[in-house]
Write a protein that holds these residues in place. Structure first.
Motif, PDB file in Angstrom:
ATOM      1  N   THR A  39       0.838  -1.190   0.000  1.00 12.65           N
ATOM      2  CA  THR A  39       0.000   0.000   0.000  1.00 12.65           C
ATOM      3  C   THR A  39       0.873   1.239   0.000  1.00 12.65           C
ATOM      4  O   THR A  39       2.040   1.194   0.416  1.00 12.65           O
ATOM      5  CB  THR A  39      -0.939   0.011   1.237  1.00 12.65           C
ATOM      6  OG1 THR A  39      -1.800   1.141   1.165  1.00 12.65           O
ATOM      7  CG2 THR A  39      -0.158   0.055   2.535  1.00 12.65           C
ATOM      8  N   GLY A  40       0.308   2.328  -0.502  1.00 12.96           N
ATOM      9  CA  GLY A  40       0.942   3.627  -0.341  1.00 12.96           C
ATOM     10  C   GLY A  40       2.135   3.915  -1.229  1.00 12.96           C
ATOM     11  O   GLY A  40       3.006   4.696  -0.831  1.00 12.96           O
ATOM     12  N   LEU A 142       7.148  -1.597 -10.621  1.00 10.05           N
ATOM     13  CA  LEU A 142       6.930  -0.153 -10.555  1.00 10.05           C
ATOM     14  C   LEU A 142       6.939   0.471 -11.945  1.00 10.05           C
ATOM     15  O   LEU A 142       7.667   0.029 -12.831  1.00 10.05           O
ATOM     16  CB  LEU A 142       8.027   0.491  -9.696  1.00 10.05           C
ATOM     17  CG  LEU A 142       8.175  -0.067  -8.277  1.00 10.05           C
ATOM     18  CD1 LEU A 142       9.321   0.628  -7.554  1.00 10.05           C
ATOM     19  CD2 LEU A 142       6.871   0.073  -7.499  1.00 10.05           C
ATOM     20  N   HIS A 143       6.138   1.524 -12.078  1.00 10.64           N
ATOM     21  CA  HIS A 143       6.013   2.240 -13.348  1.00 10.64           C
ATOM     22  C   HIS A 143       6.036   3.735 -13.050  1.00 10.64           C
ATOM     23  O   HIS A 143       5.066   4.275 -12.522  1.00 10.64           O
ATOM     24  CB  HIS A 143       4.718   1.850 -14.057  1.00 10.64           C
ATOM     25  CG  HIS A 143       4.510   0.363 -14.134  1.00 10.64           C
ATOM     26  ND1 HIS A 143       5.157  -0.427 -15.057  1.00 10.64           N
ATOM     27  CD2 HIS A 143       3.781  -0.479 -13.371  1.00 10.64           C
ATOM     28  CE1 HIS A 143       4.815  -1.692 -14.867  1.00 10.64           C
ATOM     29  NE2 HIS A 143       3.976  -1.747 -13.855  1.00 10.64           N
ATOM     30  N   GLY A 144       7.172   4.378 -13.339  1.00  9.85           N
ATOM     31  CA  GLY A 144       7.279   5.821 -13.140  1.00  9.85           C
ATOM     32  C   GLY A 144       7.418   6.249 -11.689  1.00  9.85           C
ATOM     33  O   GLY A 144       7.204   7.417 -11.371  1.00  9.85           O
ATOM     34  N   THR A 145       7.774   5.332 -10.818  1.00  7.36           N
ATOM     35  CA  THR A 145       7.953   5.652  -9.404  1.00  7.36           C
ATOM     36  C   THR A 145       9.349   6.226  -9.203  1.00  7.36           C
ATOM     37  O   THR A 145      10.325   5.691  -9.722  1.00  7.36           O
ATOM     38  CB  THR A 145       7.785   4.386  -8.543  1.00  7.36           C
ATOM     39  OG1 THR A 145       6.556   3.746  -8.905  1.00  7.36           O
ATOM     40  CG2 THR A 145       7.764   4.716  -7.066  1.00  7.36           C
ATOM     41  N   THR A 146       9.462   7.311  -8.454  1.00  9.09           N
ATOM     42  CA  THR A 146      10.752   7.961  -8.238  1.00  9.09           C
ATOM     43  C   THR A 146      11.504   7.301  -7.081  1.00  9.09           C
ATOM     44  O   THR A 146      10.890   6.694  -6.199  1.00  9.09           O
ATOM     45  CB  THR A 146      10.578   9.452  -7.918  1.00  9.09           C
ATOM     46  OG1 THR A 146       9.942   9.570  -6.632  1.00  9.09           O
ATOM     47  CG2 THR A 146       9.752  10.160  -8.988  1.00  9.09           C
ATOM     48  N   PRO A 147      12.832   7.453  -7.060  1.00  8.02           N
ATOM     49  CA  PRO A 147      13.604   6.935  -5.923  1.00  8.02           C
ATOM     50  C   PRO A 147      13.142   7.535  -4.590  1.00  8.02           C
ATOM     51  O   PRO A 147      13.128   6.840  -3.569  1.00  8.02           O
ATOM     52  CB  PRO A 147      15.042   7.351  -6.245  1.00  8.02           C
ATOM     53  CG  PRO A 147      15.076   7.464  -7.734  1.00  8.02           C
ATOM     54  CD  PRO A 147      13.710   7.969  -8.114  1.00  8.02           C
ATOM     55  N   GLU A 148      12.749   8.794  -4.603  1.00 12.72           N
ATOM     56  CA  GLU A 148      12.280   9.442  -3.379  1.00 12.72           C
ATOM     57  C   GLU A 148      10.983   8.800  -2.879  1.00 12.72           C
ATOM     58  O   GLU A 148      10.795   8.608  -1.674  1.00 12.72           O
ATOM     59  CB  GLU A 148      12.082  10.943  -3.616  1.00 12.72           C
ATOM     60  CG  GLU A 148      13.350  11.710  -3.918  1.00 12.72           C
ATOM     61  CD  GLU A 148      13.863  11.529  -5.350  1.00 12.72           C
ATOM     62  OE1 GLU A 148      15.063  11.778  -5.572  1.00 12.72           O
ATOM     63  OE2 GLU A 148      13.068  11.102  -6.230  1.00 12.72           O
ATOM     64  N   VAL A 150      10.036   5.690  -3.428  1.00 16.04           N
ATOM     65  CA  VAL A 150      10.352   4.356  -2.924  1.00 16.04           C
ATOM     66  C   VAL A 150      10.997   4.447  -1.544  1.00 16.04           C
ATOM     67  O   VAL A 150      10.667   3.671  -0.640  1.00 16.04           O
ATOM     68  CB  VAL A 150      11.266   3.592  -3.911  1.00 16.04           C
ATOM     69  CG1 VAL A 150      11.710   2.272  -3.312  1.00 16.04           C
ATOM     70  CG2 VAL A 150      10.545   3.344  -5.218  1.00 16.04           C
ATOM     71  N   THR A 151      11.891   5.402  -1.372  1.00 17.60           N
ATOM     72  CA  THR A 151      12.542   5.582  -0.073  1.00 17.60           C
ATOM     73  C   THR A 151      11.515   5.905   1.007  1.00 17.60           C
ATOM     74  O   THR A 151      11.558   5.336   2.110  1.00 17.60           O
ATOM     75  CB  THR A 151      13.606   6.695  -0.154  1.00 17.60           C
ATOM     76  OG1 THR A 151      14.584   6.323  -1.133  1.00 17.60           O
ATOM     77  CG2 THR A 151      14.284   6.904   1.188  1.00 17.60           C
ATOM     78  N   ALA A 152      10.585   6.785   0.687  1.00 21.78           N
ATOM     79  CA  ALA A 152       9.536   7.144   1.653  1.00 21.78           C
ATOM     80  C   ALA A 152       8.642   5.950   1.968  1.00 21.78           C
ATOM     81  O   ALA A 152       8.190   5.788   3.111  1.00 21.78           O
ATOM     82  CB  ALA A 152       8.698   8.303   1.113  1.00 21.78           C
ATOM     83  N   TRP A 153       8.386   5.098   0.977  1.00 21.42           N
ATOM     84  CA  TRP A 153       7.582   3.899   1.204  1.00 21.42           C
ATOM     85  C   TRP A 153       8.339   2.901   2.080  1.00 21.42           C
ATOM     86  O   TRP A 153       7.777   2.286   2.979  1.00 21.42           O
ATOM     87  CB  TRP A 153       7.235   3.243  -0.139  1.00 21.42           C
ATOM     88  CG  TRP A 153       6.571   1.915  -0.012  1.00 21.42           C
ATOM     89  CD1 TRP A 153       5.245   1.658   0.179  1.00 21.42           C
ATOM     90  CD2 TRP A 153       7.218   0.629  -0.047  1.00 21.42           C
ATOM     91  NE1 TRP A 153       5.026   0.306   0.269  1.00 21.42           N
ATOM     92  CE2 TRP A 153       6.223  -0.342   0.132  1.00 21.42           C
ATOM     93  CE3 TRP A 153       8.541   0.223  -0.214  1.00 21.42           C
ATOM     94  CZ2 TRP A 153       6.506  -1.709   0.145  1.00 21.42           C
ATOM     95  CZ3 TRP A 153       8.831  -1.135  -0.192  1.00 21.42           C
ATOM     96  CH2 TRP A 153       7.816  -2.089  -0.021  1.00 21.42           C
ATOM     97  N   ALA A 154       9.644   2.748   1.841  1.00 19.36           N
ATOM     98  CA  ALA A 154      10.433   1.724   2.521  1.00 19.36           C
ATOM     99  C   ALA A 154      10.723   2.058   3.983  1.00 19.36           C
ATOM    100  O   ALA A 154      10.768   1.148   4.819  1.00 19.36           O
ATOM    101  CB  ALA A 154      11.744   1.491   1.774  1.00 19.36           C
TER     102      ALA A 154
END
Length: 194
Positions: A39-40, A142-148, A150-154
């Protein structure tokens, strides 16, 4: 089950190509915890529970004869049952994230089993896998997801930890594309610990 005995469609359709990989199943009791991680995250194509697995070696597209030979080679593998635990999350693709996953705690036994699958691929004549073995359960592509993003999700999921579970077999799966997520079929089973 065992060498030379593919359970389903592979032996039935000569002339066809099969997209194959060896993997460990994920205990269904672990699935709710994995689903809670899904999620998210913008651009995530979340994998369904039925697709959860731990890839040991991706073999690619093989014909009927190669698939039978691979089955024989995988049937020769001897390895103990494995205790598996998932800990934390991660992702592939530093600049352009392509997938997020739950990390599998690596053990000598797990690495050795993956190494035996790699040796089977080499004996079959396949090129060496250029990627380092990173045991994981894919949660989303992932499609068009930024590193930022992903970091916030992780970050809040970093402490994720599953209960341990035992695996007493691995499987040769075929992958079937279609509308929606790929469908994976366990074509052959190989017993561990026997």
């Amino acid at each position: 089950m065992g060498p030379g005995f593919l359970l389903r469609a592979i032996l039935l359709q000569i002339g066809r190509m099969y997209r194959l990989f060896a993997a460990l199943p994920v205990d269904p009791d672990i699935a709710p915890g994995l689903k809670a991680l899904q999620t998210g995250l913008a651009g995530a194509s979340w994998r369904p529970e039925r697709n959860f697995h731990i890839t040991l070696r991706f073999f690619g597209d093989l014909g009927h004869s190669q698939a039978r030979d691979l089955d024989d080679l995988l049937g020769e593998i001897r390895a103990p049952e494995l205790e598996i635990r998932l800990e934390g999350v991660g992702w592939f693709g530093r600049r352009e994230p392509s997938a997020v996953w739950a990390r599998v705690r690596e053990t000598d036994e797990l690495r050795a089993l993956a190494g035996q699958c790699e040796r089977a691929a080499r004996r079959l004549g396949l090129p060496a896998d250029r990627r380092n073995f990173t045991p994981h359960v894919t949660l989303a592509y992932l499609h068009g997801t930024t590193p930022e993003e992903v970091t916030a999700w992780a970050e809040p999921r970093h402490a994720y930890c599953s209960d341990a579970f035992w695996v007493n077999s691995f499987h040769l799966y075929s992958s079937h594309m279609g509308d929606g997520p790929s469908r994976y079929v366990a074509e052959a089973d190989y017993v561990l610990g026997g």
